[in-house]
Design an enzyme around this catalytic site. Sequence first.
Site, PDB file in Angstrom:
ATOM      1  N   ALA A  49       0.834  -1.209   0.000  1.00  0.00           N
ATOM      2  CA  ALA A  49       0.000   0.000   0.000  1.00  0.00           C
ATOM      3  C   ALA A  49       0.872   1.264   0.000  1.00  0.00           C
ATOM      4  O   ALA A  49       1.951   1.267   0.595  1.00  0.00           O
ATOM      5  CB  ALA A  49      -0.927  -0.007   1.211  1.00  0.00           C
ATOM      6  N   PRO A  50       0.408   2.319  -0.687  1.00  0.00           N
ATOM      7  CA  PRO A  50      -0.889   2.434  -1.371  1.00  0.00           C
ATOM      8  C   PRO A  50      -0.925   1.884  -2.783  1.00  0.00           C
ATOM      9  O   PRO A  50      -1.968   1.916  -3.416  1.00  0.00           O
ATOM     10  CB  PRO A  50      -1.133   3.934  -1.374  1.00  0.00           C
ATOM     11  CG  PRO A  50       0.237   4.520  -1.466  1.00  0.00           C
ATOM     12  CD  PRO A  50       1.126   3.612  -0.648  1.00  0.00           C
ATOM     13  N   GLY A  51       0.223   1.385  -3.304  1.00  0.00           N
ATOM     14  CA  GLY A  51       0.183   0.714  -4.590  1.00  0.00           C
ATOM     15  C   GLY A  51       1.051   1.293  -5.680  1.00  0.00           C
ATOM     16  O   GLY A  51       1.016   0.810  -6.809  1.00  0.00           O
ATOM     17  N   SER A  52       1.860   2.290  -5.390  1.00  0.00           N
ATOM     18  CA  SER A  52       2.677   2.903  -6.445  1.00  0.00           C
ATOM     19  C   SER A  52       3.624   1.889  -7.072  1.00  0.00           C
ATOM     20  O   SER A  52       3.691   1.754  -8.301  1.00  0.00           O
ATOM     21  CB  SER A  52       3.462   4.098  -5.890  1.00  0.00           C
ATOM     22  OG  SER A  52       4.316   3.712  -4.831  1.00  0.00           O
ATOM     23  N   LYS A  53       4.361   1.164  -6.237  1.00  0.00           N
ATOM     24  CA  LYS A  53       5.324   0.197  -6.764  1.00  0.00           C
ATOM     25  C   LYS A  53       4.628  -1.045  -7.308  1.00  0.00           C
ATOM     26  O   LYS A  53       5.077  -1.633  -8.293  1.00  0.00           O
ATOM     27  CB  LYS A  53       6.338  -0.175  -5.684  1.00  0.00           C
ATOM     28  CG  LYS A  53       7.157   0.996  -5.163  1.00  0.00           C
ATOM     29  CD  LYS A  53       8.158   0.539  -4.106  1.00  0.00           C
ATOM     30  CE  LYS A  53       8.811   1.719  -3.414  1.00  0.00           C
ATOM     31  NZ  LYS A  53       7.855   2.497  -2.588  1.00  0.00           N
TER      32      LYS A  53
ATOM     33  N   GLU B 167      -0.167  -6.291   2.397  1.00  0.00           N
ATOM     34  CA  GLU B 167      -0.272  -5.079   3.220  1.00  0.00           C
ATOM     35  C   GLU B 167      -0.832  -5.473   4.575  1.00  0.00           C
ATOM     36  O   GLU B 167      -1.949  -5.966   4.670  1.00  0.00           O
ATOM     37  CB  GLU B 167      -1.151  -4.035   2.547  1.00  0.00           C
ATOM     38  CG  GLU B 167      -1.363  -2.788   3.385  1.00  0.00           C
ATOM     39  CD  GLU B 167      -0.054  -2.179   3.878  1.00  0.00           C
ATOM     40  OE1 GLU B 167       0.056  -1.950   5.105  1.00  0.00           O
ATOM     41  OE2 GLU B 167       0.857  -1.954   3.055  1.00  0.00           O
TER      42      GLU B 167
ATOM     43  N   ASP C 241       1.665  -9.981   8.510  1.00  0.00           N
ATOM     44  CA  ASP C 241       2.971  -9.508   8.926  1.00  0.00           C
ATOM     45  C   ASP C 241       3.970 -10.070   7.911  1.00  0.00           C
ATOM     46  O   ASP C 241       3.975 -11.263   7.619  1.00  0.00           O
ATOM     47  CB  ASP C 241       3.278 -10.033  10.336  1.00  0.00           C
ATOM     48  CG  ASP C 241       4.591  -9.530  10.885  1.00  0.00           C
ATOM     49  OD1 ASP C 241       5.604  -9.571  10.151  1.00  0.00           O
ATOM     50  OD2 ASP C 241       4.635  -9.130  12.062  1.00  0.00           O
TER      51      ASP C 241
ATOM     52  N   CYS D 124      13.426   4.342   2.635  1.00  0.00           N
ATOM     53  CA  CYS D 124      13.496   5.793   2.392  1.00  0.00           C
ATOM     54  C   CYS D 124      14.212   6.449   3.571  1.00  0.00           C
ATOM     55  O   CYS D 124      13.812   7.507   4.053  1.00  0.00           O
ATOM     56  CB  CYS D 124      12.108   6.388   2.171  1.00  0.00           C
ATOM     57  SG  CYS D 124      10.916   6.059   3.487  1.00  0.00           S
TER      58      CYS D 124
END
Length: 467
Positions: free
Chosen positions: A121-125, A143, A170, A241
């Site tokens: 989530a949220p799904g970009s990759k 997720e 998990d 990140c």
Amino acid sequence: MVQLNQKFINSIAQEMPPHLSMDDFVHYCGLPLRLSIRVNTLKITSDALRAILEPRGWQFEPVPWCEDGFWVTVPDDCQPGNLTEHYQGLFYIQEASSMMPPCALFMDKEPRQLLLDVASAPGSKTTQLAALMHNQGLIIANEYSASRTKALHANLQRMGVANVAITQFDGRVFGAHLYETLDAIQLDAPCSGEGTVRKDPLSLKNWCPDEIEAIAELQRDLIDSAFQALKPGGVLVYSTCTLNRRENEDVCHFLKERYGDAVVFESLNDLFKGADKALTEEGFLHIWPQIYDSEGFFVARIRKTASVARNTDDPRFVSKFPFVAANRKELSALEEAMLALGVSLPEDAVIVTRDGEFWLMPAPLDGLLTKMRFQRIGIRLAETQKHGIKVRHEAVMALPCNQMLSIEPEAAKQYLMGRDIALDNAGKAQGEKILSLHGAPLGIAKHLGNKLKNSLPRDLCRDNVQN
């Protein structure tokens, strides 16, 4: 200018390579993050989208590591997330650095049939991976947070993704449930977020070095489990990140120390021109904000060269798959309904039914259903209603359509706002039609002769659509 935590500054000064400047780091941390998008090649080419948006004042600068990624400058009154083109899934607003892990995973152009995205989530990759796989094979999109799976599913539907099965676990369970099963794994690990200060100026306000070890322990568990789930010969991309070594290089070295020669670090030097500016001695990319004027980021590509001993018991799991294979009569009725709208099913389509619904399942799913529970698999194609079979919105968003009714941008705006569309030249009613803009589907409407009656699901209607 953003105020950086002094403890963080003192710590990161010891981590930064000597050829980089702390003054530059602080300067770039205080700059707004550049807006970037990724073109959804499942629906449109980059050239075609640029031809649509550049006349409206958009400026495009290519992201060097992603062929379909761009930093964009837009007019002051433009809200990219409210554009009709965004709602129909022609592009994803995605931070440029986060486009790098999927590109690293597919840099060798090897086909991937079975892939895991540990934190989706949220799904970009995940949607980027689906585009790189041309909607083929299977992506297990995991997720852990139930509240975030809703956003994940919404983005998968908007972008026309058909090859995903969603799980909610998990991330540390996959080594046990899917031991040496997966061709490739993307692990964008939970982290301290030190690289996100340009997007969230308060992200480092409560930075504490004592918390990093706890996070790194979780990351070690996650990468260990992911490596267990990876087939020999498979590839794992680990990313964060954040900027400190303990959550990045040290986590990768932990894996190497644990599994020895079965772990090979593959250099990312050839991922794009200029990658050498962020390259570590191991071949990882440790991206500081000032290098590419981006978020701080870390990416490692790891090859599993040999089988490793299983470190968990094989869990017992009894699957209760709620679907049954569609019979010949059901398939014939479905195909007739799809054909009437001009929607094409894949040649190898696996169609199952449940409670009068038809679902399209990703073909590589066989063998996985007895290993773990899935929250949602594939896409809902249609449902049986009183007067026949009704094709669903997500089917027309994800499958090829060859009989679409093209409408003008203003009509598309009205459609996305949930309104009916008046027709100037009233004629004979034509029944259900797939509406399109720029050659890509918007959704279904019923042609009544004098108007197009809106069939867009109510939860997808928006009040703030822009052209």
